[in-house]
Design a protein around this motif. Structure first.
Motif, PDB file in Angstrom:
ATOM      1  N   LEU A 163       0.826  -1.223  -0.066  1.00 39.31           N
ATOM      2  CA  LEU A 163      -0.073   0.028  -0.119  1.00 39.31           C
ATOM      3  C   LEU A 163       0.928   1.273  -0.120  1.00 39.31           C
ATOM      4  CD1 LEU A 163      -3.122  -0.622   2.607  1.00 39.31           C
ATOM      5  CD2 LEU A 163      -3.116   0.005  -0.160  1.00 39.31           C
ATOM      6  N   VAL A 164       1.912   1.153   0.850  1.00 37.51           N
ATOM      7  CA  VAL A 164       2.844   2.251   1.007  1.00 37.51           C
ATOM      8  C   VAL A 164       3.552   2.441  -0.481  1.00 37.51           C
ATOM      9  CG1 VAL A 164       4.929   3.174   2.033  1.00 37.51           C
ATOM     10  CG2 VAL A 164       3.394   2.085   3.424  1.00 37.51           C
ATOM     11  N   PHE A 165       3.828   1.695  -1.319  1.00 38.58           N
ATOM     12  CA  PHE A 165       4.410   1.788  -2.377  1.00 38.58           C
ATOM     13  C   PHE A 165       3.520   2.246  -3.519  1.00 38.58           C
ATOM     14  CE2 PHE A 165       8.200  -0.430  -0.854  1.00 38.58           C
ATOM     15  CZ  PHE A 165       9.221   0.167  -1.525  1.00 38.58           C
ATOM     16  N   LEU A 166       2.232   1.850  -3.557  1.00 36.56           N
ATOM     17  CA  LEU A 166       1.353   2.122  -4.379  1.00 36.56           C
ATOM     18  C   LEU A 166       1.040   3.643  -4.213  1.00 36.56           C
ATOM     19  CD1 LEU A 166      -1.445  -0.572  -4.305  1.00 36.56           C
ATOM     20  CD2 LEU A 166      -0.230  -0.109  -6.301  1.00 36.56           C
ATOM     21  N   ALA A 167       0.970   3.898  -3.041  1.00 32.94           N
ATOM     22  CA  ALA A 167       0.542   5.459  -2.646  1.00 32.94           C
ATOM     23  C   ALA A 167       1.947   6.473  -2.875  1.00 32.94           C
ATOM     24  CB  ALA A 167       0.370   5.724  -1.135  1.00 32.94           C
ATOM     25  N   VAL A 168       3.081   5.964  -2.694  1.00 34.38           N
ATOM     26  CA  VAL A 168       4.285   6.788  -3.145  1.00 34.38           C
ATOM     27  C   VAL A 168       4.326   6.886  -4.496  1.00 34.38           C
ATOM     28  CG1 VAL A 168       6.409   6.928  -2.825  1.00 34.38           C
ATOM     29  CG2 VAL A 168       5.303   6.367  -0.801  1.00 34.38           C
ATOM     30  N   PHE A 169       4.245   5.803  -5.388  1.00 31.44           N
ATOM     31  CA  PHE A 169       4.239   5.929  -6.647  1.00 31.44           C
ATOM     32  C   PHE A 169       2.971   6.294  -7.253  1.00 31.44           C
ATOM     33  CE2 PHE A 169       7.936   3.433  -5.570  1.00 31.44           C
ATOM     34  CZ  PHE A 169       8.786   3.961  -6.493  1.00 31.44           C
ATOM     35  N   GLN A 170       1.809   6.821  -6.456  1.00 30.18           N
ATOM     36  CA  GLN A 170       0.708   7.384  -7.214  1.00 30.18           C
ATOM     37  C   GLN A 170      -0.048   6.350  -8.062  1.00 30.18           C
ATOM     38  OE1 GLN A 170      -0.752  10.663  -6.747  1.00 30.18           O
ATOM     39  NE2 GLN A 170       0.668  10.328  -4.822  1.00 30.18           N
ATOM     40  N   TYR A 171       0.027   5.191  -7.785  1.00 36.22           N
ATOM     41  CA  TYR A 171      -0.979   4.212  -8.350  1.00 36.22           C
ATOM     42  C   TYR A 171      -2.276   4.242  -7.814  1.00 36.22           C
ATOM     43  CZ  TYR A 171       2.745   2.096 -11.327  1.00 36.22           C
ATOM     44  OH  TYR A 171       3.567   2.011 -12.354  1.00 36.22           O
TER      45      TYR A 171
END
Lengths: 333, 528
Positions: A190-198
């Motif tokens: 989730l963190v990665f999704l949020a940071v990479f704006q997916y």
């Protein structure tokens, strides 16, 4: 052929480093999400997406200024350049204003036409290959709330089901380790999704639930070997047993993780716009899933056993008790 | 030779032929125009909307409407019964879809009122006496549940008839688990606006006597000194008479349910109109109504708007005509919606997706190409790394794919993008199973076991691990299916079927292949 010749890495030594690293990522990500939020696709937030196929793609800024609500709209090219498609997304669906659901989509098309970017009319068909709508997607606000609720329910029940299953097949400490490791993977992804704006879409949710399965799969494979080793290595302490198991499984971990990663990476690069979010989620999930089954799941089992030993009987031997098993075969070593 | 090897090979061959015939053959046959029997075609793997293009509509059936219609009709029947018995006109108000209130029941008529109420409303409504000759009726929960459920079912059937009349080839209409929601998918459809209009139009047709009008609202109210009698209501006109109003009877003698057929036609001025015929009971009622009210006007009301109000010139029995400003297309659409019956409740659209066929085709290509590339890379690696054993794994994986396709066709599953992703994932699990087994065999060989013993140990030891991982994934997939919608369900279906198939191919097929190789060698050896 072997990738690792008799590996003997001390994985357990890195338990605390791994726990700290994970916490740092999750906490920092939590702060980031708290401040910026997770971008949600129309399925969850409600709204209108119009994908227009042009003869020649006009300047995106011209499209943006033509829109009635241009400031809040997302305008971007869609798919490969050769498809000449532009995605226009406005956050509101017509239904919120009391109009019919498609009012907002009609307004978008009307404003494009009146700004001289058209004429855009009708849905694309083989007879009408350009200056047409190649897709619209309108989701009213209630659907999104329902989806979020059901998504969370599905995750919670799936985790609970797996917790019970592993507790029955192994022991409760293994079940807790596996479930915490899976939650860990979900949070990191989730963190990665949020940071990479997916954007959170149905496809991404499918991917998130898949990595639940994948991470669990990985963890169970390692646990299974730990359980087996517990029988053949009665004199060794649990840390050694876990280390041996992880080392024995190194080749398998690298081959399986690597090949699945390969397949998903192919999906990421060639799968087209629609599958990009799905593939990205899977890539992150597979990496953390592999990492967590070694460093998080096993570590939790270890911490749990040590704690319960201290609690139950301080003078008890360190060696864990083997679980009752029907099979009495000894592992040849 | 291993015992039973021949039977195992035969079993595998049979499974391959059956599922290959179900899943793969139709795809090949369709592409290269080979003969394709009808029953195979009917079971063919369908493409989801995201792949094929088309319209996806999610809607809510506002079941409150149906409850309100029932409550109103019960209360009006009660009014009529009391009027017929000589009691003064009751003051009745419908306060919510499930409740109505009756005021001013005279003391003298009280017992008679209770008797009528028991007869007309007693079955489904609870009666609570209030002070001063007033009563409140509330629909029972069981009746409410049944009515709501019936309304959704009936809406589903009506929409089904309408969508079929639109000429959509393979529409799917499904009730969502949350009860009042319907999901309609129409592949290949492009005229979305018209489809939405036809699906949504309630098409409640009624014939009611006109008491006054057409005139403006104020003029009509003046005629009745400000308040309409309880058994009348005011409805707006439509078309040329929009802005005008009619005062009509509240109860209709003939409704759309009495229609036998409706078709587009022309009226006496050669304008488009809708011609209809009535069923027998409807014809009797219509004859009585028109015979007793010659010279009066009859309002033809569609969805609470007066379409036209012709004068009753003679006795009409079994057929009639609705005219009033139609175009030939709108007459056509009205005939279609009337034929399909009225919706018991209005619909609200919640979600709408239109996927152009080109977008769908691009997605298919991208999804298939990337899946193929990913799979190919993995297969090449496996053969390179595990040599001859790797070939076994590849054969097992291909079997996996063929059986999976066949089973999905058999279950009538729909292929969607997440479904394709589910395929890739199943393949991933298949590779993992083989890798687990092979690594175990290697370990056993390193421990100086014999070849046969190592292979047996590899398969039997890993079996429990595979069972654990597959059951855990199945649990996850089950919840995905339970709570997911559309494409996510497709994904869960693919994954679940794939998990079962994988257990078969990676344990049974792969092991049989090993046995086959061993049986052909004099001294047991293995290339892994």
């Amino acid at each position: 052929m072997r990738i690792f010749k008799n590996p003997n890495y001390d994985f357990v030594r890195w338990t605390w480093h791994a726990l700290v690293l994970s916490w740092v990522i999750i906490l920092a990500g939590g702060v980031y999400i708290w401040k910026n939020g997770i971008p949600k696709g129309v399925e969850f937030s409600g709204g209108t997406i119009v994908i227009v196929k042009f003869d020649q793609v006009p300047n995106l800024d011209r499209i943006r200024t033509a829109l009635p609500d241009g400031a809040n709209a997302i305008v971007q090219t869609y798919g490969p350049d050769t498809s000449r498609e532009v995605m226009i997304r406005v956050p509101s669906a017509g239904a919120e204003a009391g109009a019919s659901l498609s009012a907002q989509a009609e307004a978008v098309v009307a404003s494009l036409n009146s700004a001289g970017l058209g004429p855009i009319a009708g849905t694309c068909s083989p007879q009408k290959p350009s200056n047409c709508l190649s897709g619209t997607e309108i989701v009213g606000p209630t659907v999104g709330r329902e989806l979020t609720r059901r998504g969370i329910l599905a995750t919670v029940f799936a985790l609970a089901g797996i917790l019970v299953y592993i507790a029955l097949r192994f022991r409760i400490s293994f079940a807790v380790g596996a479930v915490i490791a899976t939650i860990h993977d979900l949070l990191i992804t989730l963190v990665f999704l949020a940071v990479f704006q997916y954007e959170m879409s149905l496809n991404v949710v499918a991917a998130l639930l898949t990595i639940t399965g994948y991470s669990m799969n990985d963890t169970i494979v390692i646990f299974d070997r730990v359980r087996e080793n517990m029988r053949s290595m009665r004199r060794d302490d649990l840390a050694t047993v876990i280390n041996t198991a992880v080392n024995q499984m190194m080749d398998r971990t690298v081959i399986t993780g690597g090949s699945t990663l390969l397949a998903v990476t192919a999906l990421y690069f060639f799968g087209g716009e629609v599958l990009k979010g799905f593939a990205f989620t899977m890539i992150v999930g597979i990496i953390t899933g592999t990492y967590s089954s070694v460093f998080i799941a096993a570590a939790i089992v270890l911490l749990w056993q040590r704690r319960s030993h201290r609690k139950a009987a301080p003078a008890a031997p360190v060696a864990p008790v083997a679980p009752a098993k029907k099979s009495t075969k000894r592992r040849a070593s | 030779m291993y015992k039973n090897l021949r039977w195992k090979l035969l079993t595998i061959f049979a499974v391959l032929v059956v599922f290959g015939g179900l899943g793969v053959y139709p795809l090949v046959a369709q592409r290269y125009h080979l003969p394709l029997p009808g029953w195979v075609e009917a079971k063919m793997l369908k493409l989801g909307l995201d792949l094929k293009g088309g319209v996806h509509l999610e809607m809510r059936v506002n079941t409150d409407d149906a409850l309100k219609i029932t409550t109103t009709s019960v209360s009006e029947r009660l009014r009529d019964a009391m009027k017929a018995a000589g009691a003064p006109d009751l003051n009745i108000s419908v306060t919510s879809p499930t409740t109505f209130r009756v005021e001013g029941v005279p003391q003298a008529n009280d017992s008679q009122f209770r008797a009528s109420a028991d007869e007309i409303a007693g079955e489904n409504y609870d009666r609570n006496p209030l002070a001063g000759g007033a009563y409140e009726f509330r629909m029972r929960q069981s009746a409410e549940r049944t009515l709501r459920n019936d309304a959704v079912e009936q809406a589903m059937q009506t929409i089904d008839r309408r969508v079929n009349a639109l000429g959509v080839t393979e529409p799917s209409i499904a009730r969502q688990s949350s009860g009042e929601r319907l999901l309609v998918q129409m592949p290949g459809l492009t005229d979305v606006a018209r489809a939405k209009e036809i699906i949504r139009s309630t098409a409640i047709l009624e014939f009611r006597l006109v008491e006054a009008g057409p005139a403006s609202k104020e003029d009509l109210l003046k005629q009745y000194n400000g308040t309409l009698p309880g058994d009348m209501e005011m409805l707006p006109g439509s078309g040329a008479e929009s802005g005008q109003f009619y005062v009509v009877k509240k109860i209709a003698t003939v409704t759309g349910q009495d229609l036998r057929v409706a078709r587009p036609g022309l009226d006496e001025n050669n304008q488009p109109a809708v011609l209809f015929e009535l069923k027998s009971q409807g014809a009797v009622n219509f004859g009585k109504l028109s015979g007793e009210n010659l010279g009066r006007y009859l309002a033809i009301i569609l969805d609470n708007r007066v379409i036209s109000a012709p004068r009753l010139e003679g006795r009409i029995t079994d057929s009639g005509r609705i005219s009033g400003g139609f175009t030939s297309e709108s007459a056509n659409d009205l005939a279609l919606t009337l034929r399909s019956g009225a919706l018991p409740a209005s619909l609200t659209y919640l979600e709408e997706r239109v996927v152009g066929p080109s977008l769908g085709a691009d997605s298919v290509r991208a999804g298939v190409i990337s899946s193929a590339v990913g799979l190919l890379l993995i297969l090449i690696f496996i053969v390179w790394y595990y040599k001859l054993a790797g070939v076994n794994a590849v054969i097992a994986l291909v079997f996996n794919l063929v059986i999976l396709l066949g089973l999905m066709a058999y279950f009538g599953a729909t292929m969607t993008l997440p479904g394709i992703a589910g395929f890739v994932l199943t393949m991933g699990m298949g590779v993992d199973s083989n890798v687990l087994i092979f690594e175990r065999i290697k370990e056993e060989l390193e421990a100086q076991r014999g070849v046969r013993a190592s292979i047996n140990a590899g398969f039997s030891r890993v079996f429990l691990t595979l069972l654990d991982t597959h059951v855990a994934s199945l649990i996850a997939a089950a919840f995905l299916f339970q709570f997911g919608t559309g494409p996510i369900r497709g994904f869960a279906t693919t994954l679940s079927i794939g998990l079962f198939v994988n257990l078969f191919t990676s344990i049974f097929v792969s092991k049989t292949l090993f046995e086959l190789e061993l049986s052909r060698r004099k001294t047991p050896s293995i290339s892994i």
